[in-house]
Design a protein around this motif. Structure first.
Motif, PDB file in Angstrom:
ATOM      1  N   GLY A 377       2.170   7.174  -9.662  1.00  0.00           N
ATOM      2  CA  GLY A 377       1.082   7.519  -8.758  1.00  0.00           C
ATOM      3  C   GLY A 377       0.228   6.338  -8.333  1.00  0.00           C
ATOM      4  O   GLY A 377      -0.950   6.529  -7.993  1.00  0.00           O
ATOM      5  N   CYS A 378       0.757   5.153  -8.344  1.00  0.00           N
ATOM      6  CA  CYS A 378      -0.025   3.968  -7.963  1.00  0.00           C
ATOM      7  C   CYS A 378       0.308   3.549  -6.533  1.00  0.00           C
ATOM      8  O   CYS A 378       1.481   3.513  -6.136  1.00  0.00           O
ATOM      9  CB  CYS A 378       0.251   2.802  -8.920  1.00  0.00           C
ATOM     10  SG  CYS A 378      -0.333   3.116 -10.600  1.00  0.00           S
ATOM     11  N   ASP A 379      -0.734   3.238  -5.777  1.00  0.00           N
ATOM     12  CA  ASP A 379      -0.542   2.740  -4.422  1.00  0.00           C
ATOM     13  C   ASP A 379      -1.031   1.295  -4.254  1.00  0.00           C
ATOM     14  O   ASP A 379      -0.958   0.737  -3.169  1.00  0.00           O
ATOM     15  CB  ASP A 379      -1.247   3.645  -3.416  1.00  0.00           C
ATOM     16  CG  ASP A 379      -2.745   3.723  -3.668  1.00  0.00           C
ATOM     17  OD1 ASP A 379      -3.199   3.324  -4.762  1.00  0.00           O
ATOM     18  OD2 ASP A 379      -3.478   4.209  -2.781  1.00  0.00           O
ATOM     19  N   ARG A 380      -1.548   0.713  -5.357  1.00  0.00           N
ATOM     20  CA  ARG A 380      -2.033  -0.660  -5.336  1.00  0.00           C
ATOM     21  C   ARG A 380      -1.596  -1.366  -6.621  1.00  0.00           C
ATOM     22  O   ARG A 380      -1.180  -0.711  -7.574  1.00  0.00           O
ATOM     23  CB  ARG A 380      -3.564  -0.695  -5.216  1.00  0.00           C
ATOM     24  CG  ARG A 380      -4.096  -0.246  -3.844  1.00  0.00           C
ATOM     25  CD  ARG A 380      -5.556   0.187  -3.936  1.00  0.00           C
ATOM     26  NE  ARG A 380      -5.699   1.376  -4.764  1.00  0.00           N
ATOM     27  CZ  ARG A 380      -6.848   1.750  -5.335  1.00  0.00           C
ATOM     28  NH1 ARG A 380      -7.937   1.002  -5.202  1.00  0.00           N
ATOM     29  NH2 ARG A 380      -6.893   2.855  -6.048  1.00  0.00           N
ATOM     30  N   ILE A 381      -1.729  -2.684  -6.627  1.00  0.00           N
ATOM     31  CA  ILE A 381      -1.288  -3.458  -7.777  1.00  0.00           C
ATOM     32  C   ILE A 381      -2.248  -4.620  -8.017  1.00  0.00           C
ATOM     33  O   ILE A 381      -2.857  -5.142  -7.071  1.00  0.00           O
ATOM     34  CB  ILE A 381       0.144  -3.992  -7.563  1.00  0.00           C
ATOM     35  CG1 ILE A 381       0.691  -4.614  -8.846  1.00  0.00           C
ATOM     36  CG2 ILE A 381       0.200  -4.956  -6.382  1.00  0.00           C
ATOM     37  CD1 ILE A 381       2.180  -4.934  -8.762  1.00  0.00           C
ATOM     38  N   LEU A 382      -2.419  -4.952  -9.278  1.00  0.00           N
ATOM     39  CA  LEU A 382      -3.195  -6.142  -9.629  1.00  0.00           C
ATOM     40  C   LEU A 382      -2.276  -7.358  -9.515  1.00  0.00           C
ATOM     41  O   LEU A 382      -1.209  -7.409 -10.140  1.00  0.00           O
ATOM     42  CB  LEU A 382      -3.747  -6.027 -11.044  1.00  0.00           C
ATOM     43  CG  LEU A 382      -5.158  -5.451 -11.201  1.00  0.00           C
ATOM     44  CD1 LEU A 382      -5.532  -5.379 -12.665  1.00  0.00           C
ATOM     45  CD2 LEU A 382      -6.176  -6.280 -10.437  1.00  0.00           C
ATOM     46  N   HIS A 383      -2.725  -8.326  -8.732  1.00  0.00           N
ATOM     47  CA  HIS A 383      -1.908  -9.514  -8.475  1.00  0.00           C
ATOM     48  C   HIS A 383      -2.729 -10.750  -8.815  1.00  0.00           C
ATOM     49  O   HIS A 383      -3.899 -10.856  -8.452  1.00  0.00           O
ATOM     50  CB  HIS A 383      -1.488  -9.542  -6.999  1.00  0.00           C
ATOM     51  CG  HIS A 383      -0.714 -10.760  -6.631  1.00  0.00           C
ATOM     52  ND1 HIS A 383       0.606 -10.938  -6.982  1.00  0.00           N
ATOM     53  CD2 HIS A 383      -1.084 -11.885  -5.938  1.00  0.00           C
ATOM     54  CE1 HIS A 383       1.023 -12.092  -6.521  1.00  0.00           C
ATOM     55  NE2 HIS A 383       0.029 -12.699  -5.894  1.00  0.00           N
ATOM     56  N   PHE A 384      -2.101 -11.681  -9.524  1.00  0.00           N
ATOM     57  CA  PHE A 384      -2.806 -12.918  -9.896  1.00  0.00           C
ATOM     58  C   PHE A 384      -2.585 -13.988  -8.834  1.00  0.00           C
ATOM     59  O   PHE A 384      -1.453 -14.305  -8.469  1.00  0.00           O
ATOM     60  CB  PHE A 384      -2.333 -13.440 -11.254  1.00  0.00           C
ATOM     61  CG  PHE A 384      -3.140 -14.592 -11.758  1.00  0.00           C
ATOM     62  CD1 PHE A 384      -4.376 -14.392 -12.357  1.00  0.00           C
ATOM     63  CD2 PHE A 384      -2.673 -15.909 -11.620  1.00  0.00           C
ATOM     64  CE1 PHE A 384      -5.118 -15.462 -12.825  1.00  0.00           C
ATOM     65  CE2 PHE A 384      -3.412 -16.981 -12.081  1.00  0.00           C
ATOM     66  CZ  PHE A 384      -4.652 -16.753 -12.688  1.00  0.00           C
TER      67      PHE A 384
END
Length: 396
Positions: A377-384
């Motif tokens: 259910g994720c539509d976004r992501i943590l990106h470094f």
């Protein structure tokens, strides 16, 4: 026993899966907040009690619906609550002991030995509100209005309201001096609208005027005009009965003004909860549901067995039925942030910061790939990036 049997649940006992559970919990929070805004204080009652406590007052009608067991510590009989109303009555009468009016609300699971008519479930989530300490029709109007607001907040459409008054039938029976067996037979005939049986049973009454009045109850159903007909057909009845008709007329006038889109239906032979209700009764119905979606009434004697018989009125509903009939939003399960399984500095702090801001953040476990994020259910992501951890749209 075959292994497969371990997965089975008893008939009428259900588990609630994530989507429905989210809607149910959202409804519980919204509706308890609504009750609070109306001045109703939340109480939480035990699931299990000594049987005699659960079956006092209105609870006598619940004996066949109550699961029973022996307490291993005291040897006394215990019961799993089948209705929370008697428990709240005990709190008002014995525990709180308030002198003025008190408003209490509750929400909790109840278990029935058998399902209600037209239902299959024996596991309900009972939500309700009770107003104690005031005998006026103003309290009945407030509780009916709160019930309608509860349905509106749940976005239940097409509600119509049935209203009755058990005091009318009870007063006529007392005036006619009917014995228990005849009264029970007449009660059953009226519930079935069996006019021939009603006429035969009332023909035994020595006072023709009272016999005619009791017989007329089976025909006194319909819109608000029924109350005018009732005044004519019950002319000469005991004063308490005429006062009951005046109560119904007052309630009809106020509720019609406040909720003009809610159709009102009156049935003076509808004796729902006759054995414990003492006055006005009411129930909300919607098309396509054979049972009432919410119901209540006045029960002024409910606290007597707990030492204080205060005036009382209230309503209750099954929260799961309410959610099924309404359109409460349980929140988006496709709106979340995927955080990778990593040990880079600042990741944990960023995750906690987002969660404290109200975001739904799922941290990947070892071996999980970003491609699995959508399934959670994720539509976004943590990106470094060079400037630290950033939330970005998920493109997979």
């Amino acid at each position: 026993m075959p292994t497969v049997d371990r997965w089975l649940l008893p008939d009428g006992i259900e588990e609630v899966l994530p989507e429905e559970a989210a809607r149910t919990e959202a409804a519980r929070r919204q509706l308890l907040d609504l009750f609070s805004r109306w001045g109703y204080d939340l109480v939480i009652t035990p699931h299990i009690e000594y049987l005699e406590s659960l079956l006092t007052g209105s609870g006598h009608d619940l004996e066949l619906q109550t699961f029973k067991m022996i307490d291993q510590m005291s040897g006394r009989m215990l019961g799993l609550r089948a209705d929370i109303t008697p428990q709240v009555a005990r709190i008002d009468a014995h525990t709180l002991g308030a002198e003025g009016p008190s408003r209490l609300c509750y929400c909790g699971s109840v278990l029935h030995t058998l399902p209600r008519p037209l239902s299959t479930s024996r596991s309900l989530i009972q939500l309700g509100a009770e107003l104690y300490g005031d005998a006026s029709s103003a309290s009945d109007i407030e509780v009916i209005a709160l019930m309608l607001e509860t349905l509106a907040a749940s976005r239940v459409e097409g509600v119509h309201l049935d209203i009755g008054h058990v005091g009318i039938y009870r007063g006529l029976v007392e005036a006619a001096g009917l014995d228990g067996a005849v009264e029970r037979a007449l009660f059953n005939a009226l519930q079935r609208k069996a006019l021939d049986e009603v006429q035969e049973l009332t023909s035994r009454i020595e006072q023709p005027a009272l016999a005619a009045m009791l017989c007329s109850l089976a025909e006194l159903s319909g819109g608000v005009e029924v109350l005018e007909r009732a005044h004519i057909m019950l002319d000469g009845a005991p004063e308490a009965i005429l006062a009951a008709l005046d109560e119904l007329a007052e309630i009809a006038q106020v509720i019609s003004q406040r909720y003009p889109k809610v159709p009102l239906y009156f049935d003076l032979a509808e004796l729902r909860g006759y054995h414990y209700h003492t006055g006005v009764t009411f129930a909300a119905f919607v098309a396509g549901t054979g049972q009432s979606i919410a119901q209540g009434g006045r029960y002024d004697e409910i606290g007597r067995d707990f030492g204080r018989a205060r005036p009382a009125t209230g309503f209750s509903t099954d929260l799961r039925l309410l959610v099924a009939c309404g359109e409460i939003d349980g929140g988006r399960r496709d709106h979340g942030i995927w955080a990778p399984h990593a040990s880079q500095p600042g990741l944990h702090d960023k995750v906690m910061q987002l969660r404290q801001a109200g975001e739904r953040v799922i941290v990947a476990l070892p071996g999980q790939l970003d491609a699995e994020a959508v399934g959670f259910g994720c539509d976004r992501i943590l990106h470094f990036a060079n400037d630290g951890w950033q939330v970005k749209e998920l493109h997979i």
